[in-house]
Design a protein around this motif. Structure first.
Motif, PDB file in Angstrom:
ATOM      1  N   ILE A  78      -5.965   3.002   8.175  1.00  0.00           N
ATOM      2  CA  ILE A  78      -6.030   4.418   7.855  1.00  0.00           C
ATOM      3  C   ILE A  78      -5.003   5.152   8.705  1.00  0.00           C
ATOM      4  O   ILE A  78      -4.530   4.641   9.722  1.00  0.00           O
ATOM      5  CB  ILE A  78      -7.433   5.020   8.091  1.00  0.00           C
ATOM      6  N   GLY A  79      -4.668   6.360   8.284  1.00  0.00           N
ATOM      7  CA  GLY A  79      -3.732   7.175   9.043  1.00  0.00           C
ATOM      8  C   GLY A  79      -4.371   8.483   9.473  1.00  0.00           C
ATOM      9  O   GLY A  79      -5.432   8.874   8.996  1.00  0.00           O
TER      10      GLY A  79
ATOM     11  N   ASP B 254       5.218   4.124  -0.899  1.00  0.00           N
ATOM     12  CA  ASP B 254       4.516   5.050  -1.781  1.00  0.00           C
ATOM     13  C   ASP B 254       3.086   4.568  -2.007  1.00  0.00           C
ATOM     14  O   ASP B 254       2.779   3.879  -2.976  1.00  0.00           O
ATOM     15  CB  ASP B 254       5.260   5.182  -3.110  1.00  0.00           C
ATOM     16  N   THR B 255       2.203   4.923  -1.069  1.00  0.00           N
ATOM     17  CA  THR B 255       0.795   4.561  -1.162  1.00  0.00           C
ATOM     18  C   THR B 255      -0.060   5.790  -0.893  1.00  0.00           C
ATOM     19  O   THR B 255       0.427   6.847  -0.482  1.00  0.00           O
ATOM     20  CB  THR B 255       0.421   3.467  -0.133  1.00  0.00           C
ATOM     21  N   ALA B 256      -1.363   5.611  -1.068  1.00  0.00           N
ATOM     22  CA  ALA B 256      -2.303   6.726  -0.913  1.00  0.00           C
ATOM     23  C   ALA B 256      -2.456   7.177   0.533  1.00  0.00           C
ATOM     24  O   ALA B 256      -3.076   8.226   0.784  1.00  0.00           O
ATOM     25  CB  ALA B 256      -3.665   6.328  -1.478  1.00  0.00           C
ATOM     26  N   ILE B 257      -1.905   6.438   1.501  1.00  0.00           N
ATOM     27  CA  ILE B 257      -2.050   6.844   2.900  1.00  0.00           C
ATOM     28  C   ILE B 257      -1.392   8.193   3.162  1.00  0.00           C
ATOM     29  O   ILE B 257      -1.740   8.911   4.093  1.00  0.00           O
ATOM     30  CB  ILE B 257      -1.488   5.758   3.855  1.00  0.00           C
ATOM     31  N   TRP B 258      -0.421   8.562   2.307  1.00  0.00           N
ATOM     32  CA  TRP B 258       0.253   9.846   2.468  1.00  0.00           C
ATOM     33  C   TRP B 258      -0.561  11.008   1.911  1.00  0.00           C
ATOM     34  O   TRP B 258      -0.295  12.165   2.253  1.00  0.00           O
ATOM     35  CB  TRP B 258       1.609   9.821   1.753  1.00  0.00           C
TER      36      TRP B 258
ATOM     37  N   THR C 230       8.284   0.464  -2.705  1.00  0.00           N
ATOM     38  CA  THR C 230       7.088   0.361  -3.539  1.00  0.00           C
ATOM     39  C   THR C 230       6.144  -0.668  -2.916  1.00  0.00           C
ATOM     40  O   THR C 230       6.580  -1.573  -2.185  1.00  0.00           O
ATOM     41  CB  THR C 230       7.435  -0.087  -4.959  1.00  0.00           C
ATOM     42  N   PRO C 231       4.846  -0.559  -3.179  1.00  0.00           N
ATOM     43  CA  PRO C 231       3.921  -1.582  -2.680  1.00  0.00           C
ATOM     44  C   PRO C 231       4.296  -2.984  -3.155  1.00  0.00           C
ATOM     45  O   PRO C 231       4.115  -3.965  -2.425  1.00  0.00           O
ATOM     46  CB  PRO C 231       2.570  -1.144  -3.254  1.00  0.00           C
TER      47      PRO C 231
ATOM     48  N   SER D  49      -6.061  -0.712  -3.141  1.00  0.00           N
ATOM     49  CA  SER D  49      -4.938   0.171  -3.452  1.00  0.00           C
ATOM     50  C   SER D  49      -3.725  -0.208  -2.612  1.00  0.00           C
ATOM     51  O   SER D  49      -3.826  -1.026  -1.686  1.00  0.00           O
ATOM     52  CB  SER D  49      -5.304   1.635  -3.188  1.00  0.00           C
ATOM     53  N   GLY D  50      -2.591   0.393  -2.940  1.00  0.00           N
ATOM     54  CA  GLY D  50      -1.398   0.268  -2.115  1.00  0.00           C
ATOM     55  C   GLY D  50      -0.908  -1.151  -1.928  1.00  0.00           C
ATOM     56  O   GLY D  50      -0.893  -1.965  -2.862  1.00  0.00           O
TER      57      GLY D  50
END
Length: 226
Positions: free
Chosen positions: A66-67, A159-163, A196-197, A10-11
């Motif tokens: 990871i965050g 804009d990735t899933a880490i948020w 964007t990624p 992803s991302g």
């Protein structure tokens, strides 16, 4: 070109995989989530790297991370260690494996603008990314003479899933959608939006392919650190 990409499901990692798949590269993809040619594994597990075939490797994107979000005084030690385990230990193991496999080529490590700008709530994440950025520069100094370049990209908001999760849930509830929440968060930085990624993947490609660049950090943060 044979390229290793971690965090490839992803991302930014997926965008890098798509970027180089279109160019016919031989891909070695690693992520905790399997599928689409991805080797499932935890980058912080040494046994993953002992069993992975990296023969003929020419390039690597050390991207898995990871965050977490908490003030330093409230950060549980187990969460601190998990962030360090993935973001720093995992980056070290990936970098070491790539350096051992690559004869001539390049590596890019994904850090973060929070490695440069002290940002509240990012104690573990920012510290891990600052350490990774310095590790990359040390590796660049050690390996330049043998033709292996090591660079860092330090994105700001992407804009990735880490948020996804507690960081954004409140805004999603308030504004009605994830898209609106991401737009609101991006509006606070000078360029007015998150990257964007795909944009970050193109910049990583530049760092991988420009043969005189090593030991540098590209801060791609839309002006966040200004």
């Amino acid at each position: 070109m044979k390229i290793l990409i971690t965090g490839a499901a992803s991302g930014i990692g997926k965008a890098c995989a798509d970027h180089y798949r279109e160019r016919g590269a031989d891909l070695v993809l690693v992520d905790r989530t399997a599928g689409n040619g991805i080797v499932e594994g935890d980058v912080s597990d040494p046994s993953l790297w002992e069993g992975l075939d990296l023969s003929g490797l020419t390039h690597a994107v050390v991207n898995a991370g990871i965050g977490d979000a908490a003030p330093v005084h409230e950060m549980p030690f187990e969460k601190w260690r998990r962030v360090m385990q993935v973001n720093l230990d995992g980056a070290f193991l990936t970098l070491r494996a790539a350096l051992r496999a690559i004869d001539r080529g390049a590596i890019v490590i994904t850090a973060s603008a929070t490695a440069i700008k002290p940002t509240p709530m990012t104690g573990a994440y920012g510290a891990s990314k600052a350490a990774v950025a310095h590790l990359a520069r040390i590796a660049a100094a050690e390996n330049a003479r043998r033709g292996v370049r090591v660079n860092v990209i330090a994105p700001g908001g992407v804009d990735t899933a880490i948020w996804d999760g507690p960081i954004i849930d409140g805004l999603v509830e308030k504004l009605g959608s994830r898209k609106k929440a991401i737009a609101a968060m991006g509006a606070d930085i000078p360029v007015g939006r998150f990257a964007t990624p795909e944009e970050i993947a193109r910049q990583i490609g530049m760092l991988l392919e420009e043969e005189t660049i090593t030991g540098t950090m590209l801060v791609s943060d839309g002006g966040f650190t200004l």
